[in-house]
Design an enzyme around this catalytic site. Structure first.
Site, mmCIF file in Angstrom:
data_model
loop_
_atom_site.group_PDB
_atom_site.id
_atom_site.type_symbol
_atom_site.label_atom_id
_atom_site.label_comp_id
_atom_site.label_asym_id
_atom_site.label_seq_id
_atom_site.Cartn_x
_atom_site.Cartn_y
_atom_site.Cartn_z
ATOM 1 N N ASP A 266 -77.829 8.257 20.723
ATOM 2 C CA ASP A 266 -76.570 8.397 21.453
ATOM 3 C C ASP A 266 -75.789 7.104 21.272
ATOM 4 O OD1 ASP A 266 -74.528 9.116 23.515
ATOM 5 O OD2 ASP A 266 -75.962 10.703 23.955
ATOM 6 N N HIS A 308 -69.733 22.186 21.318
ATOM 7 C CA HIS A 308 -68.706 22.814 22.158
ATOM 8 C C HIS A 308 -67.705 21.788 22.707
ATOM 9 C CE1 HIS A 308 -70.057 22.522 26.662
ATOM 10 N NE2 HIS A 308 -70.352 21.414 26.028
ATOM 11 N N GLU A 337 -76.613 25.784 22.446
ATOM 12 C CA GLU A 337 -75.241 26.023 22.901
ATOM 13 C C GLU A 337 -75.123 27.392 23.554
ATOM 14 O OE1 GLU A 337 -71.955 24.488 21.934
ATOM 15 O OE2 GLU A 337 -72.979 22.671 21.285
ATOM 16 N N GLU A 364 -66.081 27.859 23.768
ATOM 17 C CA GLU A 364 -67.417 28.311 23.430
ATOM 18 C C GLU A 364 -67.284 29.300 22.276
ATOM 19 O OE1 GLU A 364 -69.794 26.793 24.712
ATOM 20 O OE2 GLU A 364 -68.841 25.909 26.483
#
Length: 404
Positions: A266, A308, A337, A364
């Site tokens: 990250d 998304h 997702e 989405e």
């Protein structure tokens, strides 16, 4: 307007069947019961009642929950236990007007947020206890203060744009509501209290819902463990953009005998905030997923709720950074997702689609849409795994070797 009794009878019959499945702990039975319950209400509710509920009952519920959090009412309810607490006692504890407290409590009880034990006396519920916890409390803060104004401004925004689909992450409903030209996430970065609330809420958003590492969802042993080859790499899975490692902790907890290393990636700001205790579960690396993936030939690369948040073009860029690192025929791409079904999508899915619309002018995606993105990035779909009535799916893909 008259209701159709036959439709009500059908739903009541289906509720009985779903109730039996729920008692038998059948996967998806809880969600089915909820869906049928909403169906029943929609068939029984008068149009005038629907407008009342949408127009003032639900807004008042949300506003009162927001006020209750400011006044720590849910904390006081939890502390009072089964005995409960009176409106007068709450007024003394919160230094708020007693009549105001009483009116707030009446509505929260009517909306099943709290329990009304007797006249002017209230006690906690599972929901109110949850709202005393930071992660759920912060969900109310974020959604009421940040998301709600964007929804409120959406009709005006669409009128002003002649009902064009919002596509700009810097000129959408969020920017119109909050009078900014920053993206929603850049705005959060500059508004630390709401950034913290958002991060806390994300840890609760999936709480209690099926996870891809649960038995019966994605076959971890068959698809990841079997065939793992340390000669290619000693890394089993790389969690790309994995936040603070919630998924990796859960994966290791539910599959303690996994071979190989788990890698968390990250932004530096996130990685630097991790505690030392996480080192025993995974290795943490600072990484920007718009740059080349540094971990080569891992068994799997996992992205949870990453795509998304981005436009189609950006999604393709993210995926293309992974492809050169993956070993064809061995490495797997796992995309965790929401996959919008072709019909009868449930409200948790459709409402999340609208959250993405108002916050970031994105959406989405359906299976066909995801397949298109995968193809553009040089992948092919293997299979989509979806738990019974679950909200999120696990999309498994691999390098398409026909594309050079």
């Amino acid at each position: 307007m008259a209701q159709d009794p036959s439709q009500v009878d059908t739903i009541l019959s289906q509720l009985q069947t779903a109730g039996a499945s729920y008692k038998a702990n059948t996967p998806g039975a809880r969600e089915k019961l909820m869906s049928l319950s909403y169906d029943l209400i929609s068939k029984l509710e008068l149009p005038s009642e629907s407008i009342m509920r949408m127009g003032w009952a639900e807004p008042a519920k949300a506003a009162n929950c927001r006020t209750a959090i400011d006044l720590k009412i849910f904390d006081h309810l939890k502390e009072s236990g089964e005995a409960g607490i009176t409106a007068k006692e709450l007024a003394l504890k919160t230094s708020a007007d007693e009549n105001l407290i009483l009116r707030i409590m009446r509505h929260l009880a009517a909306m099943n947020v709290i329990n009304e034990k007797s006249e002017n006396t209230y006690s906690n519920t599972t929901l109110s206890d949850a709202l005393s916890e930071p992660r759920y409390r912060d969900g109310i803060l974020f959604l009421y203060d940040v998301a709600r104004p964007s929804f409120q401004h959406l009709p005006e925004y669409l009128r002003n744009t002649n009902y064009a689909l919002p596509t700009s992450v810097t000129d959408g409903p969020f920017q119109a509501a909050h009078k900014t030209d920053l993206t929603a996430f850049a705005w959060l970065d500059k508004t630390p209290p709401y950034l913290q609330a958002f991060n806390n809420y994300m840890s609760a958003y999936r709480s209690g819902k099926p996870s891809w590492v649960d038995p019966g969802f994605y076959p971890v042993s068959e698809r990841l463990v079997e065939g793992f080859n340390p000669e290619y790499s000693d890394v089993l899975l790389v969690d790309v953009g994995g936040g603070k490692g919630h998924d990796l902790h859960e994966l290791r907890e539910k599959h303690p005998q996994l071979p190989g290393k788990l890698i968390l990636q990250d932004r530096e700001a996130v990685i630097s905030s991790l505690s030392e205790k996480d080192g025993g579960v995974f290795e943490a690396l600072s990484h920007d997923f718009f740059t080349a993936q540094p971990v080569k030939h891992a068994r799997a690369y996992h992205l949870h709720s990453i795509l998304h948040n981005w436009s189609d073009d950006d999604c393709v860029k993210i995926l293309r950074q992974l492809r050169p690192a993956m070993k064809p025929g061995y490495s797997r791409l796992l995309i965790n997702e929401i996959v919008v079904p072709p019909q009868k999508a449930g409200w948790p899915i459709t409402s999340m689609d609208h959250v993405m619309l108002i916050l970031a002018a994105i959406q989405e995606r359906t299976e066909a849409h995801l397949v298109e993105l995968l193809k553009k990035a040089g992948f092919r779909l293997v299979k989509i795994y979806t738990y019974e009535s679950g909200q999120e799916s696990l999309v498994e893909a691999e390098v398409d070797e026909s594309q050079s």
